[in-house]
Each structure stands twice: as C-alpha cells, then as structure tokens.
Design a protein around this motif. Sequence first.
Motif, PDB file in Angstrom:
ATOM      1  N   THR A  22       0.832  -1.203   0.000  1.00 18.56           N
ATOM      2  CA  THR A  22       0.000   0.000   0.000  1.00 18.56           C
ATOM      3  C   THR A  22       0.867   1.253   0.000  1.00 18.56           C
ATOM      4  OG1 THR A  22      -0.089   0.056   2.397  1.00 18.56           O
ATOM      5  CG2 THR A  22      -1.816  -1.207   1.267  1.00 18.56           C
ATOM      6  N   GLU A  24       0.751   3.614   2.145  1.00 18.45           N
ATOM      7  CA  GLU A  24       1.202   3.881   3.508  1.00 18.45           C
ATOM      8  C   GLU A  24       2.468   3.081   3.825  1.00 18.45           C
ATOM      9  OE1 GLU A  24      -2.041   2.812   2.970  1.00 18.45           O
ATOM     10  OE2 GLU A  24      -2.944   4.804   3.006  1.00 18.45           O
ATOM     11  N   GLU A  25       2.489   1.839   3.363  1.00 19.26           N
ATOM     12  CA  GLU A  25       3.671   1.002   3.590  1.00 19.26           C
ATOM     13  C   GLU A  25       4.876   1.550   2.847  1.00 19.26           C
ATOM     14  OE1 GLU A  25       4.224  -1.699   5.550  1.00 19.26           O
ATOM     15  OE2 GLU A  25       2.262  -1.276   6.402  1.00 19.26           O
ATOM     16  N   GLN A  27       5.409   4.656   2.167  1.00 16.85           N
ATOM     17  CA  GLN A  27       5.845   5.841   2.900  1.00 16.85           C
ATOM     18  C   GLN A  27       6.635   5.436   4.146  1.00 16.85           C
ATOM     19  OE1 GLN A  27       5.591   8.815   1.700  1.00 16.85           O
ATOM     20  NE2 GLN A  27       6.624   9.747   3.425  1.00 16.85           N
ATOM     21  N   LYS A  28       6.200   4.404   4.845  1.00 17.03           N
ATOM     22  CA  LYS A  28       6.913   3.935   6.031  1.00 17.03           C
ATOM     23  C   LYS A  28       8.314   3.449   5.658  1.00 17.03           C
ATOM     24  CE  LYS A  28       2.925   2.404   8.701  1.00 17.03           C
ATOM     25  NZ  LYS A  28       2.214   1.231   9.229  1.00 17.03           N
TER      26      LYS A  28
END
Length: 67
Positions: A22, A24-25, A27-28
């Motif tokens: 995803t 978000e992943e 970005q992490k």
Amino acid sequence: MKKTALLVGSVLSFFLLKAQVTLEENQKLKEANGTLWYANPWVWIAGIALFLLIFILVLRKSTRNKA
C-alpha cells in the motif's frame, strides 16, 4: 514451452505481489531509510535461495548414502 510459461508466470506473480504494498507502507519504508531490512524483497529472495540451496544439498547427500 514450459520454461517460457514458468518465466511469464514468475514475472506476473512478482508484479502482482509488488502491487500489494500500500501507499502507507511505501511511505513507512521511505521514512525508515533502510532500517526495515526484512521488508526489502531482495532479502526474501536471498533467504529463499539460501534455503533451497541447503535443502538441495541435504537431499543430494541423503540419496548418496542410500546407494
């Protein structure tokens, strides 16, 4: 023919699995700046290759002892 089908299937499955990450992943992972070593695909590929190498060597050793 079988090798071609296997290669095409492998490439397609790689892209499908890569698409599962995803935003978000992603970005992490960018924020972690490489500290999440276990999230890198090359670590998994290297681990699987090492496991298969050891597994094959153990199997070859056991079949030589039987003969």
